[in-house]
Write an enzyme that holds these catalytic residues in place. Structure first.
Site, PDB file in Angstrom:
ATOM      1  CG  HIS A 136      -5.086   5.561  -0.062  1.00 28.17           C
ATOM      2  ND1 HIS A 136      -5.053   5.575   1.104  1.00 28.17           N
ATOM      3  CD2 HIS A 136      -6.146   6.324  -0.539  1.00 28.17           C
ATOM      4  CE1 HIS A 136      -6.068   6.274   1.600  1.00 28.17           C
ATOM      5  NE2 HIS A 136      -6.649   6.878   0.480  1.00 28.17           N
ATOM      6  N   GLY A 155      -0.229  -0.229   8.806  1.00 27.68           N
ATOM      7  CA  GLY A 155       1.118   0.502   8.791  1.00 27.68           C
ATOM      8  C   GLY A 155       1.874  -0.024  10.083  1.00 27.68           C
ATOM      9  CG  HIS A 192      -2.049   1.069   1.223  1.00 24.85           C
ATOM     10  ND1 HIS A 192      -3.079   0.901   0.735  1.00 24.85           N
ATOM     11  CD2 HIS A 192      -2.052   2.271   2.048  1.00 24.85           C
ATOM     12  CE1 HIS A 192      -3.799   1.963   0.971  1.00 24.85           C
ATOM     13  NE2 HIS A 192      -3.213   2.881   1.684  1.00 24.85           N
ATOM     14  CG  MET A 201     -10.299   6.804   3.967  1.00 26.21           C
ATOM     15  SD  MET A 201      -8.707   5.877   3.982  1.00 26.21           S
ATOM     16  CE  MET A 201      -7.810   6.314   5.184  1.00 26.21           C
TER      17      MET A 201
HETATM   18  C1  DX5 Z   1      -3.929   7.303   6.503  1.00 27.10           C
HETATM   19  C2  DX5 Z   1      -3.183   6.188   5.455  1.00 27.10           C
HETATM   20  C3  DX5 Z   1      -2.883   5.053   5.929  1.00 27.10           C
HETATM   21  C4  DX5 Z   1      -1.933   4.629   7.194  1.00 27.10           C
HETATM   22  C5  DX5 Z   1      -2.368   3.896   8.034  1.00 27.10           C
HETATM   23  O1  DX5 Z   1      -4.062   8.554   5.770  1.00 27.10           O
HETATM   24  O2  DX5 Z   1      -4.000   6.075   4.269  1.00 27.10           O
HETATM   25  O3  DX5 Z   1      -2.586   3.972   4.989  1.00 27.10           O
HETATM   26  O4  DX5 Z   1      -0.528   4.430   6.700  1.00 27.10           O
HETATM   27  O5  DX5 Z   1      -1.624   3.682   9.210  1.00 27.10           O
HETATM   28  P1  DX5 Z   1      -1.948   2.737  10.285  1.00 27.10           P
HETATM   29  O6  DX5 Z   1      -2.096   1.386   9.934  1.00 27.10           O
HETATM   30  O7  DX5 Z   1      -0.608   2.752  11.332  1.00 27.10           O
HETATM   31  O8  DX5 Z   1      -3.213   3.159  11.058  1.00 27.10           O
HETATM   32 ZN    ZN Z   2      -3.673   4.589   2.752  1.00 25.60          ZN
END
Ligand code: DX5
Ligand code: ZN
Length: 223
Positions: free
Chosen positions: A70, A203, A36, A143
């Site tokens: 994304h 993430g 991603h 989201m």
């Molecule tokens: C947020 C991003 C995510 C982010 C998620 O705007 O789109 O992809 O990296 O991070 P975690 O998994 O740490 O919440």
């Molecule tokens: Zn993302």
């Protein structure tokens, strides 16, 4: 409800940017199906991240990887050709990022390059805004945090929305995936899977752990 195999999409936003190649390799070796890539423009979201060269170089180093791009940028229609040429496998744009009359054109453009098209929705945007486009999508991204930053807490109030999108898709486009992004951990993964999401972005949960294979297995509920 349609049951689909779980796909794990580690978000490189949480990776060590100085060791990005190794960081990508570690999650592919650990069993991740997608990578991603969060692209931010400092306008659609109050943060900056990666751009086209990261996708291009990643494609060169990992010719077979599935690059899940994304786009958190305004008027993403301007950049579809560029990200396609750079090597994206799937491009997700936000329903809020274009005037409604251009959302369909942008989805059509993604598909015209032979790529999968995803449409993302922020936590507070009404689900009705997705509806006209559902039949044309490979993926809907619900989201589960406000986009822009990693390591935010999961928004439990998005669970009924995932369920609702799954029900709508089962009527008009049952093959379409639902991705979730933000706050996904071994604790929240079972909740989103039960609600009908099958592509899980993570993430900090994955990159915060030395054993990537174990973290990925934990998200699948295999540990
Ligand atoms: C947020 C991003 C995510 C982010 C998620 O705007 O789109 O992809 O990296 O991070 P975690 O998994 O740490 O919440
Ligand atoms: Zn993302």
């Amino acid at each position: 409800m349609t049951q689909k195999a779980t796909v794990i999409s580690p978000s490189i936003l949480a990776a060590d940017a100085m060791r990005l190649g190794e960081e990508v390799r570690s999650v592919l070796d650990g069993g991740a199906e997608y990578i991603h890539v969060d692209v931010m423009d400092g306008v659609f979201v109050p943060n900056l991240s990666f751009g086209v060269p990261v996708v291009r170089n990643m494609r060169r180093m990992f010719p077979d990887a599935f690059l899940d791009v994304h786009l958190m940028i305004t008027k993403p229609g301007r950049y579809i050709g560029t990200f396609s040429a750079a090597g994206a496998s799937l491009i997700t744009v936000h329903v809020e990022a274009e005037e409604p009359e251009f959302v369909g054109e942008t989805i059509a453009e993604i598909r015209s390059h032979g790529l999968k098209a995803g449409l993302a929705i922020r936590p507070k945007t009404p689900l009705d805004e997705l509806e006209p486009w559902l039949p044309d999508l490979s993926m809907v991204l619900v989201m589960t945090v406000e986009p822009g930053f990693g390591a935010q807490p999961f928004m439990t109030d998005q669970l009924p929305r995932i369920r609702e999108v799954r029900a709508q898709l089962d009527r008009v486009n049952p093959g379409c995936d639902i991705e979730v992004d933000g706050g996904i951990t071994d604790q929240t993964a079972p909740l989103v899977r039960e609600a009908g999401a099958n592509v899980l972005v993570a993430g900090s949960f994955i990159y915060g752990k030395p054993d990537r294979a174990r973290a990925i297995a934990a998200l699948r509920g295999k540990i």
